[in-house]
Design a protein around this motif. Structure first.
Motif, PDB file in Angstrom:
ATOM      1  N   GLU A  17       0.817  -1.209   0.000  1.00  0.00           N
ATOM      2  CA  GLU A  17       0.000   0.000   0.000  1.00  0.00           C
ATOM      3  C   GLU A  17       0.849   1.257   0.000  1.00  0.00           C
ATOM      4  OE1 GLU A  17      -2.618  -0.293   3.291  1.00  0.00           O
ATOM      5  OE2 GLU A  17      -3.908  -1.795   2.368  1.00  0.00           O
ATOM      6  N   GLU A  18       1.948   1.257   0.754  1.00  0.00           N
ATOM      7  CA  GLU A  18       2.785   2.444   0.831  1.00  0.00           C
ATOM      8  C   GLU A  18       3.400   2.767  -0.533  1.00  0.00           C
ATOM      9  OE1 GLU A  18       5.654   1.931   3.866  1.00  0.00           O
ATOM     10  OE2 GLU A  18       4.178   1.879   5.495  1.00  0.00           O
ATOM     11  N   ARG A  19       3.864   1.734  -1.224  1.00  0.00           N
ATOM     12  CA  ARG A  19       4.449   1.971  -2.536  1.00  0.00           C
ATOM     13  C   ARG A  19       3.396   2.454  -3.526  1.00  0.00           C
ATOM     14  NH1 ARG A  19       6.430  -2.013  -7.261  1.00  0.00           N
ATOM     15  NH2 ARG A  19       7.597  -0.468  -8.460  1.00  0.00           N
ATOM     16  N   ALA A  22       2.652   6.075  -2.945  1.00  0.00           N
ATOM     17  CA  ALA A  22       3.736   6.937  -3.416  1.00  0.00           C
ATOM     18  C   ALA A  22       3.735   7.037  -4.940  1.00  0.00           C
ATOM     19  CB  ALA A  22       5.080   6.400  -2.913  1.00  0.00           C
ATOM     20  N   VAL A  23       3.523   5.911  -5.598  1.00  0.00           N
ATOM     21  CA  VAL A  23       3.484   5.918  -7.068  1.00  0.00           C
ATOM     22  C   VAL A  23       2.290   6.724  -7.572  1.00  0.00           C
ATOM     23  CG1 VAL A  23       3.197   4.476  -9.120  1.00  0.00           C
ATOM     24  CG2 VAL A  23       4.733   3.745  -7.297  1.00  0.00           C
ATOM     25  N   GLN A  24       1.165   6.632  -6.872  1.00  0.00           N
ATOM     26  CA  GLN A  24      -0.008   7.383  -7.292  1.00  0.00           C
ATOM     27  C   GLN A  24       0.230   8.889  -7.206  1.00  0.00           C
ATOM     28  OE1 GLN A  24      -2.420   6.944  -8.989  1.00  0.00           O
ATOM     29  NE2 GLN A  24      -4.262   8.034  -8.374  1.00  0.00           N
ATOM     30  N   ARG A  25       0.900   9.332  -6.145  1.00  0.00           N
ATOM     31  CA  ARG A  25       1.222  10.763  -6.037  1.00  0.00           C
ATOM     32  C   ARG A  25       2.123  11.201  -7.185  1.00  0.00           C
ATOM     33  NH1 ARG A  25       1.528   9.327  -0.487  1.00  0.00           N
ATOM     34  NH2 ARG A  25       3.794   9.058  -0.646  1.00  0.00           N
ATOM     35  N   ARG A  26       3.102  10.385  -7.499  1.00  0.00           N
ATOM     36  CA  ARG A  26       3.998  10.705  -8.612  1.00  0.00           C
ATOM     37  C   ARG A  26       3.240  10.676  -9.942  1.00  0.00           C
ATOM     38  NH1 ARG A  26       9.384  10.454 -10.285  1.00  0.00           N
ATOM     39  NH2 ARG A  26       9.676   9.592 -12.376  1.00  0.00           N
ATOM     40  N   THR A  27       2.361   9.697 -10.095  1.00  0.00           N
ATOM     41  CA  THR A  27       1.591   9.575 -11.338  1.00  0.00           C
ATOM     42  C   THR A  27       0.739  10.810 -11.579  1.00  0.00           C
ATOM     43  OG1 THR A  27       1.515   7.158 -11.204  1.00  0.00           O
ATOM     44  CG2 THR A  27      -0.183   8.232 -12.517  1.00  0.00           C
ATOM     45  N   LEU A  28       0.050  11.296 -10.542  1.00  0.00           N
ATOM     46  CA  LEU A  28      -0.786  12.482 -10.691  1.00  0.00           C
ATOM     47  C   LEU A  28       0.036  13.705 -11.076  1.00  0.00           C
ATOM     48  CD1 LEU A  28      -3.212  12.042  -7.642  1.00  0.00           C
ATOM     49  CD2 LEU A  28      -3.693  11.638 -10.059  1.00  0.00           C
ATOM     50  N   THR A  29       1.242  13.825 -10.504  1.00  0.00           N
ATOM     51  CA  THR A  29       2.113  14.956 -10.847  1.00  0.00           C
ATOM     52  C   THR A  29       2.569  14.875 -12.294  1.00  0.00           C
ATOM     53  OG1 THR A  29       2.910  15.078  -8.557  1.00  0.00           O
ATOM     54  CG2 THR A  29       4.256  16.134 -10.250  1.00  0.00           C
ATOM     55  N   ALA A 141      -5.263   8.373 -14.248  1.00  0.00           N
ATOM     56  CA  ALA A 141      -5.202   8.889 -12.878  1.00  0.00           C
ATOM     57  C   ALA A 141      -5.978   8.015 -11.903  1.00  0.00           C
ATOM     58  CB  ALA A 141      -5.751  10.312 -12.839  1.00  0.00           C
ATOM     59  N   THR A 142      -6.836   7.112 -12.404  1.00  0.00           N
ATOM     60  CA  THR A 142      -7.666   6.286 -11.514  1.00  0.00           C
ATOM     61  C   THR A 142      -7.124   4.885 -11.303  1.00  0.00           C
ATOM     62  OG1 THR A 142      -9.067   5.403 -13.297  1.00  0.00           O
ATOM     63  CG2 THR A 142      -9.683   7.552 -12.374  1.00  0.00           C
ATOM     64  N   ASP A 143      -6.087   4.502 -12.031  1.00  0.00           N
ATOM     65  CA  ASP A 143      -5.615   3.117 -11.960  1.00  0.00           C
ATOM     66  C   ASP A 143      -5.200   2.708 -10.556  1.00  0.00           C
ATOM     67  OD1 ASP A 143      -6.021   2.620 -14.662  1.00  0.00           O
ATOM     68  OD2 ASP A 143      -4.027   3.329 -15.221  1.00  0.00           O
ATOM     69  N   LEU A 144      -4.585   3.620  -9.814  1.00  0.00           N
ATOM     70  CA  LEU A 144      -4.083   3.300  -8.479  1.00  0.00           C
ATOM     71  C   LEU A 144      -4.825   4.050  -7.377  1.00  0.00           C
ATOM     72  CD1 LEU A 144      -0.226   3.330  -9.223  1.00  0.00           C
ATOM     73  CD2 LEU A 144      -1.723   1.338  -8.976  1.00  0.00           C
ATOM     74  N   GLY A 203       7.848  13.558 -23.957  1.00  0.00           N
ATOM     75  CA  GLY A 203       9.038  13.314 -23.153  1.00  0.00           C
ATOM     76  C   GLY A 203       8.699  13.060 -21.691  1.00  0.00           C
ATOM     77  N   ILE A 204       7.763  13.833 -21.158  1.00  0.00           N
ATOM     78  CA  ILE A 204       7.367  13.655 -19.761  1.00  0.00           C
ATOM     79  C   ILE A 204       6.777  12.261 -19.545  1.00  0.00           C
ATOM     80  CG2 ILE A 204       5.697  14.413 -18.021  1.00  0.00           C
ATOM     81  CD1 ILE A 204       6.073  17.276 -19.102  1.00  0.00           C
ATOM     82  N   ILE A 205       5.918  11.843 -20.462  1.00  0.00           N
ATOM     83  CA  ILE A 205       5.267  10.533 -20.315  1.00  0.00           C
ATOM     84  C   ILE A 205       6.290   9.409 -20.414  1.00  0.00           C
ATOM     85  CG2 ILE A 205       3.683   8.918 -21.441  1.00  0.00           C
ATOM     86  CD1 ILE A 205       2.292  11.096 -19.825  1.00  0.00           C
ATOM     87  N   VAL A 206       7.121   9.455 -21.439  1.00  0.00           N
ATOM     88  CA  VAL A 206       8.067   8.360 -21.680  1.00  0.00           C
ATOM     89  C   VAL A 206       9.103   8.262 -20.566  1.00  0.00           C
ATOM     90  CG1 VAL A 206       9.899   7.551 -23.221  1.00  0.00           C
ATOM     91  CG2 VAL A 206       7.743   8.399 -24.175  1.00  0.00           C
ATOM     92  N   ILE A 207       9.588   9.398 -20.089  1.00  0.00           N
ATOM     93  CA  ILE A 207      10.682   9.398 -19.107  1.00  0.00           C
ATOM     94  C   ILE A 207      10.168   9.255 -17.675  1.00  0.00           C
ATOM     95  CG2 ILE A 207      12.553  10.786 -18.132  1.00  0.00           C
ATOM     96  CD1 ILE A 207      12.893  12.044 -20.916  1.00  0.00           C
ATOM     97  N   ALA A 208       9.090   9.976 -17.352  1.00  0.00           N
ATOM     98  CA  ALA A 208       8.709  10.108 -15.943  1.00  0.00           C
ATOM     99  C   ALA A 208       7.564   9.213 -15.497  1.00  0.00           C
ATOM    100  CB  ALA A 208       8.353  11.570 -15.652  1.00  0.00           C
ATOM    101  N   LEU A 209       6.751   8.675 -16.407  1.00  0.00           N
ATOM    102  CA  LEU A 209       5.619   7.844 -15.985  1.00  0.00           C
ATOM    103  C   LEU A 209       6.116   6.427 -15.701  1.00  0.00           C
ATOM    104  CD1 LEU A 209       2.602   8.127 -15.451  1.00  0.00           C
ATOM    105  CD2 LEU A 209       2.179   7.264 -17.753  1.00  0.00           C
ATOM    106  N   ARG A 210       6.917   6.312 -14.666  1.00  0.00           N
ATOM    107  CA  ARG A 210       7.514   5.052 -14.247  1.00  0.00           C
ATOM    108  C   ARG A 210       7.496   4.972 -12.723  1.00  0.00           C
ATOM    109  NH1 ARG A 210      10.682   2.845 -18.452  1.00  0.00           N
ATOM    110  NH2 ARG A 210      10.884   4.244 -20.236  1.00  0.00           N
ATOM    111  N   PRO A 211       7.042   3.866 -12.160  1.00  0.00           N
ATOM    112  CA  PRO A 211       6.452   2.697 -12.820  1.00  0.00           C
ATOM    113  C   PRO A 211       5.100   3.024 -13.429  1.00  0.00           C
ATOM    114  CG  PRO A 211       6.207   2.532 -10.447  1.00  0.00           C
ATOM    115  CD  PRO A 211       7.077   3.722 -10.692  1.00  0.00           C
TER     116      PRO A 211
END
Length: 437
Positions: A17-19, A22-29, A141-144, A203-211
């Motif tokens: 859950e913690e991971r 954290a990933v969801q916060r990054r994903t939204l950004t 934005a709803t996946d996680l 570029g933002i999607i390819v580089i930063a949308l990880r995981p």
């Protein structure tokens, strides 16, 4: 689901859950940043493409094909974007959408240089892929999202569109001057600016949308304690929507077997059709009353503000009050908008403006609450094709509504258009309320 402590997590362990949080916060950004840069390109293209088509063709009538081409592109790319997301995750789907939009900008720049309006229309079809990407981002934005938070998470990404929509047209002038300094043909500035916006979004999607949020959601679904969750079937390999989940036919079958998803899809399509039908003909109505371009621009800007500025509030309300009540509220706002705008004379700018602001708010309720309802009602393994089908129908209905609205206003009046929209949203609102009861 129990979070894996950082010091005991092993490769291949299901995400805790913690991971996920954290990933969801990054994903939204990341999604919001891409939405801002991509929104700049979409806004500047929609604002100036019709003008460029008119200049190249010498025909005002043909200038309307610019908007049609863009909407057509968004519809055509909706399913491929969803299919690519189902096969390789959200990053693959969004990269496809913004990559096609980038190619569309290059074709458009070539068309301006050659003075070919048919080639420009072809470029604008590809250009419309950016709109498909922007719509798909709200679902990513709803996946996680944890239970009860999907609407507000989705609304944050929708809200980010405001920045690009407001900023883009204001940057077109400087972009045109910069393009002229580089020796590019007149009229290429907006498309050069859109190219930069789409390149940045890609570029933002390819580089930063990880995981990738969708792949991580599948991994979380395979966790031992998630398999016992009722109504949540475990999918195949991570990122795969299942053997038949990638098909158009499967999406229809899932919708037929999921009444809540069907209601959400209808609400989204009706909200969008009502909005674009009235909005597209309002400049014509005001122009008949002698309004200047400046006044018309202010009215449309306030309408766009109604669409996006309060979207976080709409998302919060949808999570707290429920999806269907907010959908019914949206239909009520669209009804009020149709009555106000349709009942206003061509000189009554204040009443038309009030109607257009309510029109934007009603659309926001329909899109945000309907999208959250659709995502929650459909199992994860079938979610991406159903979401793609929803965006396809949404754009097709919008394009059809624009054409019909033009016929109604041209042969009858703007008031008759308002009455027709009022009947459509009233029937839909009553149906939603009865279905919930």
């Amino acid at each position: 689901m129990t979070a894996n402590p950082t010091n005991t997590a092993k490769p291949g362990d299901p995400p805790g859950e913690e991971r996920i949080a954290a990933v969801q916060r990054r994903t939204l950004t990341v999604l919001s940043a891409a939405q801002i840069s991509g929104g700049i390109g979409v806004a500047v293209g929609l604002t100036f493409s019709s003008v460029t088509v008119e200049e190249l063709s010498g025909s005002t009538a043909l200038s309307g094909l610019a908007g049609t081409a863009t909407v057509l592109g968004a519809a055509l790319l909706a399913l491929p974007t969803a299919r690519s997301s189902g096969r390789g995750g959200r990053r693959a789907g969004l990269a496809l959408a913004y990559g096609c939009a980038l190619l569309g900008c290059l074709v458009s720049l070539l068309a301006v240089g050659l003075g070919s309006w048919p080639l420009l229309l072809a470029g604008l079809v590809l250009f419309g892929a950016a709109s498909a990407g922007g719509l798909a981002s709200r679902y990513a934005a709803t996946d996680l999202s944890p239970p009860g938070h999907s609407a507000r998470h989705l609304s944050l990404v929708v809200w980010a569109t405001t920045v690009g929509s407001v900023t883009g047209p204001n940057l077109a002038g400087p972009a045109e001057r910069f393009s002229a300094g580089l020796g590019l043909p007149a009229g290429s500035g907006p498309f050069a600016l859109a190219l930069l916006g789409f390149a940045l979004a890609l570029g933002i999607i390819v580089i930063a949308l990880r995981p990738d949020p969708l792949l991580l959601a599948h991994a979380a679904l395979r966790a031992p304690d998630a398999s016992s969750s009722p109504g949540t079937p475990v999918s195949g390999p991570a990122g795969s929507p299942g053997k038949g989940g990638r098909t158009f036919r499967t999406a229809w079958r899932v919708l037929r077997g999921t009444p809540a998803a069907g209601r959400a899809l209808v609400a989204i399509a009706v909200s969008h059709t009502a909005m674009v039908s009235v909005m597209s003909m309002t400049p014509v109505h005001l122009d008949h009353g002698g309004s200047t371009y400046t006044v018309i621009g202010i009215v449309i800007s306030l309408h766009i503000a109604g669409m996006y500025v309060l979207s976080p509030v709409v998302g919060w309300l949808a999570d707290r009050a429920g999806r269907t009540p907010v959908l019914v509220l949206g239909m009520g706002l669209l009804l009020a908008a149709a009555v106000l705008a349709g009942g206003a004379g061509a000189h009554d700018v204040t009443q038309v403006t009030a109607g257009l602001v309510l029109l934007g708010l009603g659309w926001s309720c329909g899109l945000i609450s309907g999208s959250a309802m659709l995502s929650e009602a459909v199992p994860l393994e079938h979610r991406t094709p159903v979401q793609g089908l929803s965006d396809l129908l949404m754009n097709v209905c919008g394009a059809t509504g624009t054409v019909i609205a033009g016929v109604i206003v041209g042969s009858l009046s703007y008031g008759v258009l308002g009455a027709a929209v009022a009947v459509m949203v009233t029937v839909t609102g009553a149906w939603l309320a009865l279905a919930r009861a």
